[in-house]
Design an enzyme around this catalytic site. Structure first.
Site, short mmCIF file in Angstrom:
data_model
loop_
_atom_site.label_atom_id
_atom_site.label_comp_id
_atom_site.label_asym_id
_atom_site.label_seq_id
_atom_site.Cartn_x
_atom_site.Cartn_y
_atom_site.Cartn_z
N ARG A 13 -18.78 12.62 9.15
CA ARG A 13 -18.27 13.96 9.47
C ARG A 13 -19.38 14.81 10.09
O ARG A 13 -20.52 14.39 10.19
CB ARG A 13 -17.73 14.64 8.22
N ILE A 48 -22.10 16.89 12.17
CA ILE A 48 -22.97 16.62 13.32
C ILE A 48 -23.11 15.13 13.58
O ILE A 48 -23.09 14.68 14.72
CB ILE A 48 -24.35 17.27 13.10
N TYR A 102 -35.54 22.66 -1.36
CA TYR A 102 -34.84 22.26 -0.13
C TYR A 102 -35.79 22.19 1.05
O TYR A 102 -35.77 21.24 1.83
CB TYR A 102 -33.69 23.22 0.18
#
Length: 402
Positions: free
Chosen positions: A20, A22, A168
């Site tokens: 799904r 990009i 992150y």
């Protein structure tokens, strides 16, 4: 938009996280040239909130003109990657391009990020990218024009990109450091580059992070697919680059980027992606100038009711600093909901730290939580999904009733 040139005809692409978003958009762009595409991702069974599986993506690739191989792969698992690589080589005769697209995200501070999520992000973003590259490189070395493309940002060490989500950023920069190191290690043999979007891209993950209205501030995944296509069409000596989609396409002669916008209107500002040079606080000003943030003159009616409580199911605590320091709570979990000064009667699901003036602006509809978070005005601990749900309520709440 960038036209296909046929340069990827017959090439084999191994795309992680290709079911799904990009990753799939890049797969479909290559498929139009008649490329072979390996969809390496975990989703074999449809997810209730995220559309698409490796099999539906493979069907779309073949419908677009390519050949597809769907492989169930958790890129933290060396055996699964190895099996998928062997299958790809057996099916298509080799691998020419690796797109490291799979990624995990949790935009939470140090104390609010469970180690399980830290391990997940490091395991997928950093280790998964390194491991997949390691297992594919022997086959890339046999290709005439091999490429590795990591969907990773430039290494921007401005602390603003660390302070709200250190884990992150570390994990994502791990993908970038793979580019930095491998580009030099395999210079002259394999092109290794990074590609990052100038603006937020509308994907299922972005919709979950930003809510239903986030799309009008985003571009479609096709802009990244077009930029990736341009990079992958270059010779292998084009390497070690940290590229931004818009810049890549400008060099390809693209002047009009409006077709890439999800909802285009003249002068409408788009949400810049993380890790680029534009300071996040400038976005707030742009959105205010365009009217994206409600003006003080607008009338807002209080929307706390049983339906809102039923759909939200969250308790919020606001720890305020500044002129009117103190604590407020918003209970959208019990009864018909309640709002007032002090701590909630039960433990809060989300704790927000901010200046009292920004708190007032937020409830007046003058400042969105997303904008406050990106500009560093808001720190969030707890369930980010519930924090995002609050976005929809802020513009309709009347501070006169606080």
């Amino acid at each position: 938009m960038l036209k296909n040139t046929g340069k990827l005809a017959g090439c084999t692409l191994f795309i992680t996280g290709g079911s799904r978003g990009i990753g799939k958009a890049i797969a479909l762009k290559a498929a139009k040239d008649g490329a072979n595409v390996v969809i390496a991702a975990k989703t074999a069974v449809a997810h209730p909130k995220l559309p698409g599986t490796i099999y539906t993506a493979a069907q779309e690739v073949e419908a677009a003109g390519g050949r597809a191989l769907a492989c169930v792969v958790d890129i933290r698992d060396e055996q699964q990657i190895g099996d998928a690589v062997e299958k790809a080589v057996h099916t298509f005769g080799g691998i020419d391009i690796l797109v490291n697209n799979a990624s995990a995200i949790s935009l939470t501070g140090t104390l609010a990020t469970p180690m399980k999520k830290v391990d997940l992000m490091l395991g997928i973003n950093l280790r998964g990218t390194y491991l997949t590259s390691k297992l594919v490189i022997p086959h890339l070395l046999k290709s005439a024009n091999p490429h590795i493309l990591n969907l990773a940002p430039p290494l921007n060490l401005n602390p603003v990109w660390f302070k709200n989500h250190t884990a992150y950023t570390m994990a994502k920069y791990g993908m970038s450091m793979c580019v930095l190191g491998m580009a030099e290690e395999f210079r002259g043999q394999i092109a290794v580059n990074a590609l990052w979007p100038r603006t937020a891209i509308q994907t299922a993950a972005m919709d979950m992070l930003g809510g239903d209205d986030i799309g009008k501030q985003c571009r479609t995944a096709e802009i990244m697919a077009d930029a990736a296509y341009a990079v992958l069409s270059k010779p292998k000596d084009y390497t070690g680059q940290f590229l931004v989609d818009e810049d890549v396409l400008k060099k390809e002669g693209i002047q009009d980027f409006n077709p890439y916008a999800v909802h285009w209107s003249p002068g409408h500002p788009l949400l810049p992606d993380f890790f680029l040079d534009e300071p996040p606080e400038s976005l707030v000003q742009k959105m205010e100038e365009h009217g994206e943030v409600d003006t003080p003159q607008r009338s807002h009616q209080r929307v706390i009711n049983e339906d809102v409580v039923k759909s939200t199911q969250g308790v919020y605590q606001f720890d305020l600093s500044g002129e009117h320091a103190g604590t407020w709570f918003l209970d959208l979990k019990s009864g018909s909901g309640s709002l007032g000064p002090g701590e909630p009667a039960v433990r809060a699901d989300v704790v927000m730290n901010m200046d009292s003036s920004d708190f007032t602006k937020m409830f007046a509809g003058k400042l969105k939580p997303t904008m406050a978070f990106m500009s560093g005005k808001l720190r969030i601990k707890g369930d980010m999904t519930l924090a995002i749900k609050l976005e929809k309520l802020m513009g309709r709440m009347n501070t006169a009733k606080l």
